[in-house]
Design a protein around this motif. Structure first.
Motif, PDB file in Angstrom:
ATOM      1  N   SER A   8       7.225   8.037   4.467  1.00 35.38           N
ATOM      2  CA  SER A   8       7.483   6.793   5.174  1.00 35.38           C
ATOM      3  C   SER A   8       8.989   6.563   5.248  1.00 35.38           C
ATOM      4  O   SER A   8       9.747   7.056   4.409  1.00 35.38           O
ATOM      5  CB  SER A   8       6.804   5.638   4.445  1.00 35.38           C
ATOM      6  OG  SER A   8       7.445   5.413   3.195  1.00 35.38           O
ATOM      7  N   TYR A  10      10.711   3.980   4.495  1.00 38.25           N
ATOM      8  CA  TYR A  10      11.215   3.320   3.287  1.00 38.25           C
ATOM      9  C   TYR A  10      11.355   4.300   2.135  1.00 38.25           C
ATOM     10  O   TYR A  10      12.363   4.298   1.418  1.00 38.25           O
ATOM     11  CB  TYR A  10      10.270   2.183   2.895  1.00 38.25           C
ATOM     12  CG  TYR A  10      10.661   1.469   1.624  1.00 38.25           C
ATOM     13  CD1 TYR A  10      11.752   0.610   1.597  1.00 38.25           C
ATOM     14  CD2 TYR A  10       9.951   1.673   0.441  1.00 38.25           C
ATOM     15  CE1 TYR A  10      12.121  -0.044   0.436  1.00 38.25           C
ATOM     16  CE2 TYR A  10      10.311   1.032  -0.733  1.00 38.25           C
ATOM     17  CZ  TYR A  10      11.404   0.179  -0.727  1.00 38.25           C
ATOM     18  OH  TYR A  10      11.774  -0.448  -1.892  1.00 38.25           O
ATOM     19  N   PRO A 101       9.631  -6.768   4.246  1.00 39.08           N
ATOM     20  CA  PRO A 101       8.202  -7.118   4.081  1.00 39.08           C
ATOM     21  C   PRO A 101       7.357  -5.861   3.859  1.00 39.08           C
ATOM     22  O   PRO A 101       6.672  -5.372   4.767  1.00 39.08           O
ATOM     23  CB  PRO A 101       7.867  -7.810   5.406  1.00 39.08           C
ATOM     24  CG  PRO A 101       8.802  -7.175   6.395  1.00 39.08           C
ATOM     25  CD  PRO A 101      10.063  -6.856   5.649  1.00 39.08           C
ATOM     26  N   LEU A 102       7.372  -5.364   2.649  1.00 39.70           N
ATOM     27  CA  LEU A 102       6.684  -4.118   2.329  1.00 39.70           C
ATOM     28  C   LEU A 102       5.565  -4.380   1.326  1.00 39.70           C
ATOM     29  O   LEU A 102       5.701  -5.240   0.446  1.00 39.70           O
ATOM     30  CB  LEU A 102       7.671  -3.101   1.743  1.00 39.70           C
ATOM     31  CG  LEU A 102       8.830  -2.697   2.663  1.00 39.70           C
ATOM     32  CD1 LEU A 102       9.829  -1.855   1.887  1.00 39.70           C
ATOM     33  CD2 LEU A 102       8.311  -1.931   3.865  1.00 39.70           C
ATOM     34  N   PRO A 103       4.483  -3.637   1.394  1.00 41.07           N
ATOM     35  CA  PRO A 103       3.394  -3.809   0.421  1.00 41.07           C
ATOM     36  C   PRO A 103       3.826  -3.300  -0.954  1.00 41.07           C
ATOM     37  O   PRO A 103       4.641  -2.368  -1.062  1.00 41.07           O
ATOM     38  CB  PRO A 103       2.263  -2.955   0.998  1.00 41.07           C
ATOM     39  CG  PRO A 103       2.940  -1.955   1.877  1.00 41.07           C
ATOM     40  CD  PRO A 103       4.156  -2.649   2.434  1.00 41.07           C
ATOM     41  N   PRO A 104       3.288  -3.897  -2.010  1.00 41.12           N
ATOM     42  CA  PRO A 104       3.654  -3.452  -3.363  1.00 41.12           C
ATOM     43  C   PRO A 104       3.359  -1.981  -3.609  1.00 41.12           C
ATOM     44  O   PRO A 104       4.099  -1.313  -4.344  1.00 41.12           O
ATOM     45  CB  PRO A 104       2.819  -4.355  -4.273  1.00 41.12           C
ATOM     46  CG  PRO A 104       2.516  -5.561  -3.448  1.00 41.12           C
ATOM     47  CD  PRO A 104       2.406  -5.069  -2.041  1.00 41.12           C
ATOM     48  N   ARG A 105       2.287  -1.456  -2.990  1.00 45.24           N
ATOM     49  CA  ARG A 105       1.949  -0.045  -3.208  1.00 45.24           C
ATOM     50  C   ARG A 105       3.071   0.869  -2.736  1.00 45.24           C
ATOM     51  O   ARG A 105       3.436   1.835  -3.419  1.00 45.24           O
ATOM     52  CB  ARG A 105       0.656   0.280  -2.478  1.00 45.24           C
ATOM     53  CG  ARG A 105       0.216   1.735  -2.630  1.00 45.24           C
ATOM     54  CD  ARG A 105      -1.074   1.992  -1.873  1.00 45.24           C
ATOM     55  NE  ARG A 105      -1.467   3.393  -1.987  1.00 45.24           N
ATOM     56  CZ  ARG A 105      -2.539   3.914  -1.400  1.00 45.24           C
ATOM     57  NH1 ARG A 105      -3.321   3.124  -0.654  1.00 45.24           N
ATOM     58  NH2 ARG A 105      -2.832   5.192  -1.544  1.00 45.24           N
ATOM     59  N   LEU A 106       3.642   0.567  -1.574  1.00 49.07           N
ATOM     60  CA  LEU A 106       4.729   1.395  -1.051  1.00 49.07           C
ATOM     61  C   LEU A 106       5.972   1.281  -1.929  1.00 49.07           C
ATOM     62  O   LEU A 106       6.686   2.267  -2.156  1.00 49.07           O
ATOM     63  CB  LEU A 106       5.045   0.982   0.389  1.00 49.07           C
ATOM     64  CG  LEU A 106       6.149   1.780   1.089  1.00 49.07           C
ATOM     65  CD1 LEU A 106       5.801   3.264   1.116  1.00 49.07           C
ATOM     66  CD2 LEU A 106       6.367   1.253   2.509  1.00 49.07           C
ATOM     67  N   ARG A 107       6.234   0.094  -2.440  1.00 52.32           N
ATOM     68  CA  ARG A 107       7.383  -0.075  -3.332  1.00 52.32           C
ATOM     69  C   ARG A 107       7.212   0.765  -4.602  1.00 52.32           C
ATOM     70  O   ARG A 107       8.157   1.414  -5.058  1.00 52.32           O
ATOM     71  CB  ARG A 107       7.560  -1.551  -3.683  1.00 52.32           C
ATOM     72  CG  ARG A 107       7.972  -2.432  -2.513  1.00 52.32           C
ATOM     73  CD  ARG A 107       8.185  -3.865  -2.963  1.00 52.32           C
ATOM     74  NE  ARG A 107       8.534  -4.747  -1.873  1.00 52.32           N
ATOM     75  CZ  ARG A 107       9.779  -4.959  -1.429  1.00 52.32           C
ATOM     76  NH1 ARG A 107      10.785  -4.326  -2.012  1.00 52.32           N
ATOM     77  NH2 ARG A 107      10.002  -5.783  -0.434  1.00 52.32           N
ATOM     78  N   TRP A 108       6.010   0.737  -5.154  1.00 53.46           N
ATOM     79  CA  TRP A 108       5.764   1.525  -6.365  1.00 53.46           C
ATOM     80  C   TRP A 108       5.856   3.024  -6.080  1.00 53.46           C
ATOM     81  O   TRP A 108       6.354   3.797  -6.907  1.00 53.46           O
ATOM     82  CB  TRP A 108       4.407   1.173  -6.961  1.00 53.46           C
ATOM     83  CG  TRP A 108       4.421  -0.065  -7.805  1.00 53.46           C
ATOM     84  CD1 TRP A 108       3.857  -1.268  -7.508  1.00 53.46           C
ATOM     85  CD2 TRP A 108       5.050  -0.225  -9.074  1.00 53.46           C
ATOM     86  NE1 TRP A 108       4.099  -2.170  -8.518  1.00 53.46           N
ATOM     87  CE2 TRP A 108       4.825  -1.553  -9.496  1.00 53.46           C
ATOM     88  CE3 TRP A 108       5.791   0.621  -9.900  1.00 53.46           C
ATOM     89  CZ2 TRP A 108       5.303  -2.049 -10.703  1.00 53.46           C
ATOM     90  CZ3 TRP A 108       6.264   0.124 -11.114  1.00 53.46           C
ATOM     91  CH2 TRP A 108       6.022  -1.189 -11.501  1.00 53.46           C
ATOM     92  N   GLN A 109       5.366   3.444  -4.927  1.00 57.76           N
ATOM     93  CA  GLN A 109       5.492   4.856  -4.568  1.00 57.76           C
ATOM     94  C   GLN A 109       6.958   5.271  -4.491  1.00 57.76           C
ATOM     95  O   GLN A 109       7.330   6.362  -4.946  1.00 57.76           O
ATOM     96  CB  GLN A 109       4.799   5.114  -3.221  1.00 57.76           C
ATOM     97  CG  GLN A 109       3.281   5.068  -3.281  1.00 57.76           C
ATOM     98  CD  GLN A 109       2.649   5.250  -1.918  1.00 57.76           C
ATOM     99  OE1 GLN A 109       3.336   5.254  -0.885  1.00 57.76           O
ATOM    100  NE2 GLN A 109       1.324   5.396  -1.886  1.00 57.76           N
TER     101      GLN A 109
END
Length: 367
Positions: A8, A10, A101-109
């Motif tokens: 992605s 990000y 505005p990103l989902p927490p799952r993507l941040r953790w990844q």
């Protein structure tokens, strides 16, 4: 570094930021790494071989001691990530990323991937160290080879988890600042400081090294503590550690704390030069004071060493080798600060030769 297209945007951005930060860090410590490898190359190879040793030793201990050994190893492994956390995500970059505005799952990844980028070199070191021990296969290792390998992998995975938490914490929103007290009306009376150069040195050189994300103050404090502790252990003839090794560490700490301090001061002078040139004052005295102040930590350690020898072993203080060591150290430190036009290679050569000369002279102290 080229990233797969399936990543992605990000995640690719976070990895590129981390990669760029690691390259910047490597470039900033190039001279220090050259000095370290020149002085301690064989020692470094020996240290590489013992990285995996705690995991093999832990499986023979009771479970509380084993967990303590593995936990300590994991904490030490993730220490570089803690030290580099501000380089990986500078404050302005972290503040910008928080607004996405990103989902927490993507941040953790992304956090896991950045932590993996940091853990990859350490994982290779773990693998090389474990391979050395498994190939040598000493008698005590054969019964615990398999569980020891599993424990080593577990320590590395635990360090990866802790590094992920360190990276994720960097993106947390800072605590709200306390409400400032309302300003009160008062008459401003300008005051001229008695020691203007000292006042300006404190405001322009001392305080900036401790503010915001500047780590120069902490770096110099650690180097000064290392120099003082190694000098103390050397002069008190600490058992179990060879005196020449302590002498090398003490001499190297003296020279490196001066070299790093002078480099930081020179960089700060370059930043302040346009402002100082515009001020209606002569800045020569200020810059000279700032450069001279970088000598204070090393000379304070030398004076403390002289006082310690006077109190514990006056005969050693009267030896010629003590005087030669003090004079050589003084000349070397003054040369490091007083020769700013040396090239990077010339400065490295001066630092290395100073450390070798002081170590050779110091090795004669207890002979």
């Amino acid at each position: 570094m080229r990233l797969p297209c399936s990543f992605s945007p990000y995640l690719a951005l976070r990895l590129r930021l981390a990669h760029h930060a690691l390259l910047q860090f490597a470039a900033s410590v190039t001279s220090s790494v050259e000095i370290f490898f020149f002085l301690a190359g064989p020692v470094l190879l020996g240290l590489l071989s013992v990285i995996a040793l705690p995991g093999f030793l832990a499986v023979n201990k009771p479970w509380p001691a084993a967990l303590a050994i593995i936990g300590t190893q994991a904490l030490l492994t993730c220490l570089p990530a803690w030290l580099l956390r501000k380089r990986l995500l500078p404050a302005h970059t972290a503040a910008w990323l928080r607004q996405l505005p990103l989902p927490p799952r993507l941040r953790w990844q992304a956090d896991i991937a950045v932590a993996g980028l940091l853990m990859l070199p350490l994982g290779l070191a773990y693998a090389v160290s474990a391979a050395i021990w498994l190939l040598q296969s000493p008698p005590w290792l054969r019964p615990v080879a398999a569980p020891g390998t599993i424990a080593t992998i577990g320590a590395w995975l635990l360090a990866w988890l802790l590094t992920t938490l360190i990276v994720a914490r960097r993106l947390r929103a800072p605590r709200p600042a306390q409400t400032a007290r309302p300003a009160t009306m008062s008459t401003y009376v300008p005051q001229q400081p008695r020691w203007r150069s000292v006042f300006l040195w404190r405001q322009l050189f001392w305080l900036p090294f401790w503010r915001n994300e500047n780590v120069i103050g902490l770096q110099q404090s650690v180097l000064l503590a290392t120099a003082g502790a190694s000098m103390l252990a050397w002069l008190l003839r600490m058992p179990l550690v060879p005196a020449p090794l302590l002498g090398l560490l003490a001499s190297a700490s003296l020279v490196i704390v001066t070299d790093r301090g002078d480099k930081a001061v020179r960089e700060q002078i370059a930043v302040l030069r346009p402002v100082l040139n515009a001020w209606p004052l002569a800045s020569t005295a200020l810059t000279r004071l700032a450069c001279a102040a970088s000598l204070l930590p090393a000379f304070a350690v030398l004076l403390g060493a002289g006082a310690l020898l006077y109190a514990t072993d006056p005969a050693a203080l009267q030896q010629r080798v003590t005087t030669v060591y003090a004079l050589t150290a003084s000349v070397a430190l003054l040369a490091i600060v007083g020769l700013p036009r040396l090239t990077a290679r010339g400065r490295v050569a001066l630092v290395v030769l100073s450390i070798l000369a002081l170590s050779a002279i110091g090795s004669e102290l207890w002979n």
